[in-house]
Design an enzyme around this catalytic site. Sequence first.
Site, mmCIF file in Angstrom:
data_model
loop_
_atom_site.group_PDB
_atom_site.id
_atom_site.type_symbol
_atom_site.label_atom_id
_atom_site.label_comp_id
_atom_site.label_asym_id
_atom_site.label_seq_id
_atom_site.Cartn_x
_atom_site.Cartn_y
_atom_site.Cartn_z
ATOM 1 N N ASP A 1 0.867 -1.195 0.000
ATOM 2 C CA ASP A 1 0.000 0.000 0.000
ATOM 3 C C ASP A 1 0.896 1.235 0.000
ATOM 4 O O ASP A 1 1.600 1.486 0.975
ATOM 5 C CB ASP A 1 -0.876 -0.083 1.275
ATOM 6 N N ASP B 1 -1.925 -1.407 -3.784
ATOM 7 C CA ASP B 1 -2.243 -0.705 -5.031
ATOM 8 C C ASP B 1 -1.216 -1.043 -6.110
ATOM 9 O O ASP B 1 -0.193 -1.685 -5.843
ATOM 10 C CB ASP B 1 -2.323 0.808 -4.775
ATOM 11 N N ASP C 1 -6.536 -12.466 -13.427
ATOM 12 C CA ASP C 1 -7.498 -13.409 -12.875
ATOM 13 C C ASP C 1 -8.836 -13.088 -13.534
ATOM 14 O O ASP C 1 -9.293 -11.942 -13.480
ATOM 15 C CB ASP C 1 -7.595 -13.166 -11.360
ATOM 16 N N ASP D 1 -11.139 -18.421 -12.855
ATOM 17 C CA ASP D 1 -11.796 -18.696 -11.577
ATOM 18 C C ASP D 1 -12.904 -19.751 -11.737
ATOM 19 O O ASP D 1 -13.677 -19.693 -12.707
ATOM 20 C CB ASP D 1 -12.412 -17.379 -11.083
ATOM 21 N N GLU E 1 -8.791 -22.830 -12.498
ATOM 22 C CA GLU E 1 -9.120 -23.282 -11.138
ATOM 23 C C GLU E 1 -10.258 -24.287 -11.279
ATOM 24 O O GLU E 1 -11.393 -23.931 -11.624
ATOM 25 C CB GLU E 1 -9.584 -22.116 -10.255
ATOM 26 N N HIS F 1 -5.199 -17.866 -1.708
ATOM 27 C CA HIS F 1 -5.990 -16.938 -0.904
ATOM 28 C C HIS F 1 -7.269 -17.558 -0.341
ATOM 29 O O HIS F 1 -8.044 -16.854 0.312
ATOM 30 C CB HIS F 1 -6.328 -15.720 -1.766
ATOM 31 N N ASP F 2 -7.520 -18.833 -0.627
ATOM 32 C CA ASP F 2 -8.739 -19.481 -0.140
ATOM 33 C C ASP F 2 -8.486 -20.544 0.921
ATOM 34 O O ASP F 2 -9.425 -21.021 1.550
ATOM 35 C CB ASP F 2 -9.454 -20.193 -1.308
#
Length: 564
Positions: A21, A29, A104, A208, A271, A336-337
């Site tokens: 950030d 960002d 993604d 995804d 995925e 991230h899951d």
Amino acid sequence: MSDLWWEKTVIYQIYPRSFMDTTGSGTGDIAGIISKLDYLKELGIETIWLSPMYPSPTDKPYHLHDCGYDISNYRDINTEYGDLEQFDQLVAEIHQRGLRIVMDLVLNHTSAEHPWFVESRSSRDNPKRDWYIWKDGRGKNGKKPPNNWTAMITGDAWKYDEHTQQFFYHEFLDFQPDLNYRNPEVQEEMLNTIRFWLNRGVDGFRLDIIHALFEDEQCRDEPFAIPLPFTSKYGLIKKTERQLHLPETIDFCKRIRETVDEFGGKFLVGEVHGPAEDQRKYFGDVANGKSDGLNLVFYFNSLNTLLNVKKVKSLIKTAESSFADPLLPTWVFSNHDFPRRIFRLKNDIKKAKLNAALQLSLRGVPCIYYGEEIGMSNPTLDPKTSKDALSHHLRLLPAVSRNLIRHFGLLLNRDEARTPMQWSSTENAGFSPPEGLPWLPVNDNFKRCNVEQQEKNPGSLLHCYKRFLKLRNNSPVLQSGALKIIEHPNFPSSVLAYERYLVDAPAKCLVLLNLSNRAEHFSVPYQNGEILASTLSQSKVMVANKIALEAWEAVIIEVEGIAS
Ligand code: NOJ
């Protein structure tokens, strides 16, 4: 040997909200990513996969959006990250360094805020009505869902819309309505979206939940596999033949591939959740050493594989048989899951080093999750304050079920895997400037576990990653060679051994993983042997082919000749 760059690449996943950030907003960002490209180059990865940065209702309360996995405009950048101009700069900066960028793409569903859905739900005869999946309900007043389909993780897959008195279908959360891929307009729109980003210079896409694209046209009930009492509520155990892995989905993957191939030198990674034999289908048909579907599919069996010889051997054997040459497995241990891999390894750094050596020495494409290279762990965060919409949905689960589910490797609060990148031991771990408040709490361990501190320590996990990445990047054998598991009486039962080799090249790489708490001494049954890398030492040598492996040590040895 392959001449396709992506077959030899190493992917690094950035979750942009949590990477860097620069403004003090508390979320990462584009400028932050650019500022860390030299770090990534030096680490030794090549391809950067960015979790979604498109506009998405991230200004809404957290439980009403999926942090970017619910897109409200496929051809722009969310202002919290920057804008299209900055994105173009990011692409240029990435390419200048010889790196690659993968976007993604969430094709299965949009945000409920997407103008298409707003139109679609406005009336039954709106031109966009058929872009989504609308059905009449059952029962006397039509308020019972059209069938028994459940969403991927949470309860019903149907949501009733009072305004037009029909249900719409959502495979994920109820603010993520599924697009109707049986409508040719939807297909064309999405293929053109792919062209839009390829024209901007991106090198590929991560797709995804691509296995959820099409559903049964007749909308028939799913036959339930095990109707446990909680099944219909949470949908964790169900048959999925009407909702997932439909042949039409595989066919559409081939069209995506054709579209991407119009540009040359790009790739797709899907995925796809399910058994390896289902994942295999997404590669399409193989002819003349080439497949015509997705180029790669994440192999998820690794996420929870325990580090013992039997389990790791079976993991590798399944990958080798399901994704045999010319296909390649894609090795992922964290994302991230799911809980970070180091959680499964009980935060043991030696094991994390061994896991890195495993990932970077297998046949296929490794995919590293941001922070994995420094051993970032998942803290236990209070579900009451979670930002993850999925966690919000599951918040009423009793503690006992939560712990059980966690034990089986599922995250009920995905925030735990998404905490800010730990760059240094300064305020906010160097993720946000000191005046900023990071969107998720920084892990308490940041003073001990951060990039700056590990850079200075040659014995750190970060340096271990760098050594193995460097070795892989300079080794055609490790990048493209075949893999053979070696059983030999010299090897102790706790040592897993495999060779990587190229046909017609005498030098091979022998990988030895000591999957135990014991040191092991044995002689390596090859003619010559030179240790190229060890997870625990920077200067390990073999004397007269005798090797001493510390507990949980992994080495790669250049060998010649046949094990005898
Ligand atoms: C899979 C993504 O990895 C996850 O983060 C997301 O919530 C769902 N798909 C829905 O898009």
